[in-house]
Design an enzyme around this catalytic site. Structure first.
Site, PDB file in Angstrom:
ATOM      1  N   ASP A  57       0.864  -1.171   0.000  1.00  0.00           N
ATOM      2  CA  ASP A  57       0.000   0.000   0.000  1.00  0.00           C
ATOM      3  C   ASP A  57       0.910   1.233   0.000  1.00  0.00           C
ATOM      4  OD1 ASP A  57      -2.308   1.670   0.449  1.00  0.00           O
ATOM      5  OD2 ASP A  57      -1.720   1.741   2.559  1.00  0.00           O
TER       6      ASP A  57
ATOM      7  N   ASP B 111      -0.309   5.092   0.940  1.00  0.00           N
ATOM      8  CA  ASP B 111      -0.612   6.083   1.973  1.00  0.00           C
ATOM      9  C   ASP B 111      -0.783   5.463   3.350  1.00  0.00           C
ATOM     10  OD1 ASP B 111      -0.751   8.606   0.449  1.00  0.00           O
ATOM     11  OD2 ASP B 111      -2.357   7.570  -0.623  1.00  0.00           O
TER      12      ASP B 111
END
Length: 234
Positions: A68, A70
């Protein structure tokens, strides 16, 4: 002492010599492994009875780590953060162009470089491509990340953006893990998910360095999902 005895048994039995160098490195790192502040406890080494799960055929196969973006690798904000930010990107909005201030998670550069030594590294983010592609260009100067997937590759399930890992590895889900601070993001394949504490502005954060040690252990499992299962059981 327990780790040393396990190490000696591996040498004596001549088991899995293709990962010998890895285990030497791992044992040297054990003394600086996890601190008590982390909310996730990764194992410092593979238990002796778990070596039955290893197969040298798989250690020669490139595995995939899906990351991922953020709050896992970086924290981004439209306001100047309270800590030193690393860079700024300009993103087109309906109202015009807006500056986004980005703080890299501590250890990010080393984390990516170490992953790139053994894994195929993919970033799968729910962020928009205009924003995320600029951030990835900044943090991946050496081109470690081999594939990028953005919001338009996510599936929307009950109002949430969900990442289908089969888009990256097809049916070979045992060869891939996803690292994400949001478990709902990998709800389609929860057994492939490795949780990580969300990063905002803690410049003393050491989660990536803790995580990379665990991922290097996962590499030698025949099915990397078994490593995650062991993690959750501990």
């Amino acid at each position: 002492m327990g780790n040393q005895m396990a190490y000696e048994r591996i040498i004596e039995n001549n088991l899995f010599m293709s990962i010998y160098t890895f285990h030497c490195r791992l044992l040297r790192c054990v003394s600086r492994f996890f601190t008590a502040t982390t909310t996730i406890s990764y194992p410092t080494t593979t238990r002796h009875d778990d070596y039955t799960k290893l197969d040298t055929e798989y250690t020669n196969t490139k595995r995939t780590i899906i990351l991922d973006l953020d709050e896992t690798l970086v924290h981004s904000t439209t306001q100047i953060p309270g800590v030193r930010y690393d860079f700024m990107v300009m993103v087109k909005m309906e109202s015009g162009v807006m500056p986004i201030f980005v703080v890299k998670r501590p250890g990010l550069t080393e984390f990516l470089e170490r992953l790139g030594e053994s894994f195929q590294v993919v970033v799968f983010t729910a962020g928009l491509e205009d924003y995320a592609s600029q951030v990835l260009d900044k943090i991946d100067r050496k081109g470690v990340i081999s594939q990028r997937l953005y919001r338009d590759s996510c599936r929307e399930v009950k109002g949430r953006y969900v990442k289908d890992l089969s888009m990256v590895v097809g049916e070979d889900l045992g060869s891939a893990l996803i690292v994400d601070d949001n478990p709902s993001s990998y709800s389609l394949q929860p057994e492939n998910g490795v949780p990580i504490k969300a990063f905002v502005d803690d410049l003393k954060d050491q989660e990536l360095m803790k995580l990379v040690e665990f991922l290097e252990i996962c590499y030698v499992y025949e099915d990397m999902r078994d490593a995650v299962q062991d993690l959750m059981a501990n």
